[in-house]
Design an enzyme around this catalytic site. Structure first.
Site, PDB file in Angstrom:
ATOM      1  N   LYS A 107       1.068  -1.481   0.176  1.00  0.00           N
ATOM      2  CA  LYS A 107       0.129  -0.067  -0.051  1.00  0.00           C
ATOM      3  C   LYS A 107       0.914   1.064   0.176  1.00  0.00           C
ATOM      4  O   LYS A 107       0.442   2.124  -0.751  1.00  0.00           O
ATOM      5  CB  LYS A 107      -0.882  -0.080   1.376  1.00  0.00           C
ATOM      6  N   GLU A 131      -5.156  -6.177  -4.755  1.00  0.00           N
ATOM      7  CA  GLU A 131      -6.178  -6.297  -3.591  1.00  0.00           C
ATOM      8  C   GLU A 131      -5.648  -6.512  -2.452  1.00  0.00           C
ATOM      9  O   GLU A 131      -6.367  -5.992  -1.352  1.00  0.00           O
ATOM     10  CB  GLU A 131      -7.098  -7.672  -4.030  1.00  0.00           C
ATOM     11  N   VAL A 134      -5.268  -3.498   0.331  1.00  0.00           N
ATOM     12  CA  VAL A 134      -6.150  -2.738   1.162  1.00  0.00           C
ATOM     13  C   VAL A 134      -7.094  -3.801   1.961  1.00  0.00           C
ATOM     14  O   VAL A 134      -7.936  -4.377   1.426  1.00  0.00           O
ATOM     15  CB  VAL A 134      -7.283  -1.797  -0.059  1.00  0.00           C
ATOM     16  N   GLY A 189       2.714  -8.660  18.432  1.00  0.00           N
ATOM     17  CA  GLY A 189       3.287  -8.707  17.049  1.00  0.00           C
ATOM     18  C   GLY A 189       2.263  -8.091  15.999  1.00  0.00           C
ATOM     19  O   GLY A 189       2.317  -8.184  14.853  1.00  0.00           O
ATOM     20  N   ASP A 203      -0.813   4.014   7.565  1.00  0.00           N
ATOM     21  CA  ASP A 203      -1.132   2.595   6.925  1.00  0.00           C
ATOM     22  C   ASP A 203      -2.770   2.761   6.359  1.00  0.00           C
ATOM     23  O   ASP A 203      -3.098   2.678   5.259  1.00  0.00           O
ATOM     24  CB  ASP A 203      -1.078   1.563   7.871  1.00  0.00           C
ATOM     25  N   LYS A 207      -4.180   3.353   2.248  1.00  0.00           N
ATOM     26  CA  LYS A 207      -5.350   2.435   1.997  1.00  0.00           C
ATOM     27  C   LYS A 207      -6.381   3.297   1.538  1.00  0.00           C
ATOM     28  O   LYS A 207      -7.114   3.223   0.360  1.00  0.00           O
ATOM     29  CB  LYS A 207      -5.777   1.400   3.118  1.00  0.00           C
TER      30      LYS A 207
HETATM   31  N1  HSE Z   1      -0.972  -2.895   9.899  1.00  0.00           N
HETATM   32  C1  HSE Z   1      -2.112  -3.156   9.278  1.00  0.00           C
HETATM   33  C2  HSE Z   1      -3.187  -3.195  10.202  1.00  0.00           C
HETATM   34  C3  HSE Z   1      -2.065  -4.327   8.468  1.00  0.00           C
HETATM   35  O1  HSE Z   1      -3.053  -3.341  11.436  1.00  0.00           O
HETATM   36  O2  HSE Z   1      -4.158  -3.365   9.817  1.00  0.00           O
HETATM   37  C4  HSE Z   1      -1.373  -4.012   7.412  1.00  0.00           C
HETATM   38  O3  HSE Z   1      -1.740  -2.904   6.646  1.00  0.00           O
END
Ligand code: HSE
Length: 428
Positions: A107, A131, A134, A189, A203, A207
């Protein structure tokens, strides 16, 4: 024998290993559905000697993903390394230049370089599919580019970072402060190597930028997204919001207005009983609105080996079937510049203000709101500490300009302790 579709996989982390597992365990199913076998020619990763829980012995190994991307026995290059630049971008460019289709889960790379890469793909007569970039396993890119291709899209919304949703819902269910749950998420994690990508809303912003480009036919414009993370959300806000029938979500909203494209990723209050309000733990949800279809809601796992590999394979299967959709659903050279617009649509707001506990303090705040033209819908004051009183106010619909005006008024009252918290309420 039908010609197999030959994959080169760069990146053998959670997602890459998951893809290898699907190719190995579902070989017959993939061949039947794709009309041709799907095979892996070669793989690449940073470290060769590592147990990834899959047998890689029948595949060639390349140390350099760029070399992998150019191999003659690779039809589709799977970029599963991540990172906006560096090897991921170099190998993607090399693959396109060498006439390979590309499937990626990256992304960040597409949010920052998507337009140039989409144009390069078109110039080379290849496709880039993403795909898995996102909302993990949710087929939202396909829903927008294909399922809703006949609609004028009016709004795209979603909770697209599972880690943030985990933190917010866990804070509420366990009554724990932000830092404690952040540390828990880290131990599990859940957090990216740079946690700011998650909790800072970046992040999820990546998206949203990709979905907005498809939805509105605009060039990806990540820099124009108004982003605010969840770091400042306190357990008090979560409790108070719950008391008033709301839940706090890191919500992305993209909508085209007469003034241009609004894109924001920020904590919002949503009704606890709405689909977004019921979203628990690390699950993602995307809400799409089209003129013909109305509103549709997609919900599922936004991360993890199986869900993300499932999304990668949906792109691989499209290519196996000969389905070739342009990166953002239409030719990249025809995408318009997104005219960014500040999100000014009026909305109700939740305000939390700590006041000095003395006569007339609350009246001064109410006056400042009135002078800014903001009407109070509901107001509560909770049990307070020795000298300060937390006051919660839900306003009627108001604009951000009016809110800024009110904030300036609050500051002049001399009765406020610290900064007020203001969170937009999204009525869904
Ligand atoms: N770190 C992202 C999340 C997953 O916690 O949704 C990868 O984009």
């Amino acid at each position: 024998m039908t010609t197999p579709l030959r994959l080169g996989i760069a990146g053998l982390g959670t997602v890459g290993a998951g893809v290898v597992k699907i190719v190995q365990t579902h070989a017959d199913l993939l061949a039947r559905r794709g009309g041709r076998p799907v095979v892996i020619s070669a793989v690449s990763a940073r470290t060769r000697d590592k147990d990834r829980g899959v047998d890689l012995s029948s595949y060639d190994w390349e140390d350099d993903p760029v070399v992998l991307a150019r191999r003659d026995d690779v039809d589709v290059f799977l970029e599963l390394m991540g990172g906006p630049d560096g090897p991921a971008k170099a190998a993607t460019e090399a693959a396109l230049a060498a006439g390979k289709d590309v499937v990626t889960a990256n992304k960040a790379m597409l949010a920052l370089h998507g337009q140039a890469l989409a144009e390069a793909a078109e110039a080379a007569g290849r496709v880039i599919r993403f795909e898995a970039a996102v909302a993990g396993g949710i087929p939202v890119v396909k829903a927008l580019t294909e399922g809703l291709a006949g609609n004028q899209i009016s709004r795209v919304m979603g909770v697209m970072n599972g880690t943030c949703n985990y933190i917010l819902t866990r804070m509420e269910s366990a009554g724990l402060p932000y830092q404690t749950v952040f540390d828990e998420a880290n131990a599990l994690g859940y957090l990216e190597a740079d946690p700011t990508l998650d909790v800072g809303g970046i992040d999820a912003g990546h998206k949203l930028a990709l979905l907005a480009a498809i939805a509105f036919g605009t060039k990806v414009d990540f820099d124009a997204i108004e982003i605010e993370g969840i770091e400042r959300i306190s357990i008090d806000d979560i409790r108070h919001a719950a008391d008033m029938g709301f839940r706090i979500k890191l919500l992305g909203v993209a909508q085209m207005t007469g003034r241009g494209l609004e894109q924001r990723m920020s904590p919002c209050l949503v009704p606890a009983s709405s689909p977004l309000g019921t979203l628990e733990n690390a699950t993602n949800m995307v809400v799409l609105e089209g003129d013909a279809v109305g509103q549709i809601v997609l919900r599922g796992a936004g991360a993890g080996e199986g869900p993300t590999a499932s999304a990668v394979m949906s792109d691989v299967m499209d290519i196996a079937r000969g389905i070739r959709v342009a990166t953002f659903g239409q030719p990249a050279t025809g995408l318009q510049d997104a005219r960014p617009a500040r999100a000014t649509a009026a909305a109700p707001y939740y305000l939390r203000i700590a006041l000095e506990d003395k006569p007339g303090a609350l009246a001064k705040i109410a006056t400042a709101l009135g002078e800014a033209g903001i009407s109070i819908d509901r107001m509560r004051q909770y049990q307070h500490a020795e000298t300060t009183a937390p006051v919660l106010i839900v306003t009627h619909k108001t604009t951000r300009d009016a809110l800024d005006h009110a904030r300036a008024g609050f500051a002049k009252t001399g009765v406020m302790v610290g900064e007020p918290v203001a969170i937009r309420i999204e009525k869904l």
